[in-house]
Design an enzyme around this catalytic site. Structure first.
Site, PDB file in Angstrom:
ATOM      1  N   GLN A 250       0.701  -1.235   0.089  1.00  0.00           N
ATOM      2  CA  GLN A 250      -0.118   0.064   0.141  1.00  0.00           C
ATOM      3  C   GLN A 250       0.819   1.378  -0.036  1.00  0.00           C
ATOM      4  O   GLN A 250       0.217   2.366  -0.132  1.00  0.00           O
ATOM      5  CB  GLN A 250      -0.836  -0.226   1.327  1.00  0.00           C
ATOM      6  CG  GLN A 250      -1.917  -1.128   0.979  1.00  0.00           C
ATOM      7  CD  GLN A 250      -2.921  -1.470   2.356  1.00  0.00           C
ATOM      8  OE1 GLN A 250      -2.522  -0.487   3.285  1.00  0.00           O
ATOM      9  NE2 GLN A 250      -3.586  -2.227   2.690  1.00  0.00           N
TER      10      GLN A 250
ATOM     11  N   HIS B 123      -0.654   0.073   5.557  1.00  0.00           N
ATOM     12  CA  HIS B 123      -1.490   0.987   6.294  1.00  0.00           C
ATOM     13  C   HIS B 123      -0.289   2.327   6.867  1.00  0.00           C
ATOM     14  O   HIS B 123      -0.011   2.654   7.859  1.00  0.00           O
ATOM     15  CB  HIS B 123      -1.585   0.380   7.925  1.00  0.00           C
ATOM     16  CG  HIS B 123      -2.766  -0.642   7.672  1.00  0.00           C
ATOM     17  ND1 HIS B 123      -3.112  -1.136   8.883  1.00  0.00           N
ATOM     18  CD2 HIS B 123      -3.340  -1.383   6.708  1.00  0.00           C
ATOM     19  CE1 HIS B 123      -4.288  -2.234   8.426  1.00  0.00           C
ATOM     20  NE2 HIS B 123      -4.241  -2.000   7.190  1.00  0.00           N
TER      21      HIS B 123
ATOM     22  N   GLU C 212     -14.797   3.789   9.860  1.00  0.00           N
ATOM     23  CA  GLU C 212     -15.279   4.982  10.727  1.00  0.00           C
ATOM     24  C   GLU C 212     -15.178   6.465  10.136  1.00  0.00           C
ATOM     25  O   GLU C 212     -14.263   6.544   9.579  1.00  0.00           O
ATOM     26  CB  GLU C 212     -14.669   4.941  12.090  1.00  0.00           C
ATOM     27  CG  GLU C 212     -14.871   3.610  12.725  1.00  0.00           C
ATOM     28  CD  GLU C 212     -14.098   3.938  14.278  1.00  0.00           C
ATOM     29  OE1 GLU C 212     -14.025   2.822  15.012  1.00  0.00           O
ATOM     30  OE2 GLU C 212     -13.436   5.032  14.659  1.00  0.00           O
TER      31      GLU C 212
ATOM     32  N   TYR D 216      -9.491   7.618  19.821  1.00  0.00           N
ATOM     33  CA  TYR D 216     -10.767   7.170  18.966  1.00  0.00           C
ATOM     34  C   TYR D 216     -10.778   5.478  19.162  1.00  0.00           C
ATOM     35  O   TYR D 216     -11.311   5.118  18.269  1.00  0.00           O
ATOM     36  CB  TYR D 216     -10.569   7.724  17.601  1.00  0.00           C
ATOM     37  CG  TYR D 216     -11.022   9.183  17.508  1.00  0.00           C
ATOM     38  CD1 TYR D 216     -12.194   9.580  17.424  1.00  0.00           C
ATOM     39  CD2 TYR D 216     -10.003  10.046  17.767  1.00  0.00           C
ATOM     40  CE1 TYR D 216     -12.620  10.788  17.207  1.00  0.00           C
ATOM     41  CE2 TYR D 216     -10.684  11.544  18.070  1.00  0.00           C
ATOM     42  CZ  TYR D 216     -11.666  11.715  17.705  1.00  0.00           C
ATOM     43  OH  TYR D 216     -12.310  13.071  17.938  1.00  0.00           O
TER      44      TYR D 216
ATOM     45  N   TYR E  47     -10.335 -10.392  10.612  1.00  0.00           N
ATOM     46  CA  TYR E  47     -10.796 -11.211   9.394  1.00  0.00           C
ATOM     47  C   TYR E  47     -10.997 -12.515   9.563  1.00  0.00           C
ATOM     48  O   TYR E  47     -11.676 -13.030   8.558  1.00  0.00           O
ATOM     49  CB  TYR E  47      -9.412 -10.815   8.506  1.00  0.00           C
ATOM     50  CG  TYR E  47      -9.230  -9.446   7.937  1.00  0.00           C
ATOM     51  CD1 TYR E  47     -10.165  -8.858   6.945  1.00  0.00           C
ATOM     52  CD2 TYR E  47      -8.303  -8.687   8.487  1.00  0.00           C
ATOM     53  CE1 TYR E  47      -9.970  -7.548   6.626  1.00  0.00           C
ATOM     54  CE2 TYR E  47      -7.991  -7.152   8.031  1.00  0.00           C
ATOM     55  CZ  TYR E  47      -8.943  -6.787   7.322  1.00  0.00           C
ATOM     56  OH  TYR E  47      -8.877  -5.533   6.880  1.00  0.00           O
TER      57      TYR E  47
END
Length: 379
Positions: A93, A155, A248, A258, A269
């Site tokens: 990513q 991430h 979210e 949070y 998963y």
């Protein structure tokens, strides 16, 4: 057999082309709950584009994840990428991610890039500031370098946004190591707030604490890929990927937690629960969440004139669900959701409202495209 093996790559390439999502015809009108529009391709032929930014002279900047920054001038993609872009870690990513222009770009020519970086000891999310001089980036400097560096290729986040206070907000993923999100001594899994030169504002919530990074504005985030300032309020809104469900949308408060991975509306998963449930005292609840996951990416409040019915709504792109979500607000609450363009364009990576009041979308495909939504008469 030999000839069949020789032809296999070509056949696979053709199959890939056949499976790619084609743009709808330019004369097709999409009738939605409150507005009708056409989808117009601005430019195509992009390789996994990630973000688009508008410059005050009408030009646009588009990042491509492999590490290219592209200019769009008068609706045409400049063939050669912008020179001077830093080397990026373009695996998994990672890659060249977000781009924003300085609020005073007309006077200083500064732009900001977020990207994944590998220095041989580990990988992290970085932010670079440079001056756009014609088709080259010059006078560049790294103004944020996430710590610690870690292994892995996922991430990284990351979105950038300037607040009305003139500060730059930097969202960073938790590098697929959930416990980092709760550790204030580390940057991963946080939203940072820095000055445009990378210095730390004195009023950041954790300034002066020996156990915390002073750049941190909020924490307990998983993998944020949407960041927007709500017009007229100064509020910072952020969305983040959940695991299996639990994406979210959060209204950010300075110093707030949070919850990830202590609380979440998603599951692992494997299907097993995560953490301590979906709520805990001292941890914020999302304004909105998705179960199952839509894999949100890109977010913008609509404040233009082209679609007056959408004014004040929040627009969110989706990768997995290949859609554009329109979220209606009542105060700070999201009270309705409409899903548009599902499966029509492919994976929607970025959503922006242009200075012309039109909505611009980027598709994370190869080839990917920059599209705009234009008002149309209802069929």
């Amino acid at each position: 057999m030999t000839r069949a093996l020789t032809l296999l790559p070509a056949l696979l390439a053709l199959a890939g082309c056949a499976m790619a999502t084609a743009a709808p015809p330019p004369d097709r009108v999409f009738d939605t709950e409150q507005a009708s529009f056409r989808v117009v391709e601005v430019v195509g032929g992009l390789e996994h584009p990630w973000a688009v930014a508008f410059l005050p002279d009408g030009r646009m900047l588009v990042t491509e994840r492999p590490g290219r920054l592209r200019l769009v001038v008068d609706g045409q993609l400049v063939p050669e990428p912008v020179a001077g872009v830093p080397e990026v870690f373009a695996r998994g990513q990672g890659g060249l991610l977000d781009v924003v222009a300085d609020p005073d770009f007309a006077g200083n020519g500064l732009i900001y890039l977020s990207y994944a970086h590998d220095d041989g000891t580990g990988r992290t999310t970085r932010v670079l500031r440079g001056r756009l001089d014609g088709t080259a980036l010059v006078d560049s400097e790294v103004i944020f370098d996430g710590r610690p560096r870690t292994s892995g290729s996922n991430h990284f986040g990351s979105r950038l946004a300037f607040g009305p206070d003139g500060m730059l907000y930097v969202a960073m993923g938790e590098r697929q190591d959930p416990d980092r999100s709760q550790d204030l001594a580390q940057h991963p899994g946080k939203l940072m707030r820095i000055a445009p030169d990378g210095s730390v504002p004195a009023d950041n919530p954790f300034v002066g604490r020996a156990d915390a990074r002073p750049e941190i504005w909020s924490y307990g985030h998983r993998n944020p890929q949407g960041l927007a300032v709500r017009p007229g309020t100064g509020q910072i809104w952020l969305h983040e990927h959940g695991p299996r469900g639990g994406d979210e949308v959060n209204l950010i408060r300075a110093g707030a937690n949070y919850g990830w991975p202590v609380i979440t509306h998603g599951r692992a998963y494997s299907g097993l629960p995560i953490g301590e449930g979906s709520a805990k005292p001292g941890m914020e609840q999302p304004v909105h969440y998705w179960v199952p996951s839509i894999a949100p990416s890109g977010m913008a409040f609509y404040d233009g004139d082209a679609f007056p019915e959408w004014r004040g709504d929040l627009l969110v792109g989706a990768l997995r669900s290949e859609l554009l979500a329109r979220l209606e607000l009542d105060g700070d609450a999201i009270v309705a959701e409409e899903r548009m363009l599902q499966g029509e364009l492919g994976r929607i990576r970025d959503v922006r409202v242009g200075p012309d009041g039109l909505v611009y979308l980027l598709t994370d495909e190869n080839p990917g495209s920059l599209y705009r939504l234009e008002p149309a008469a209802r069929d």
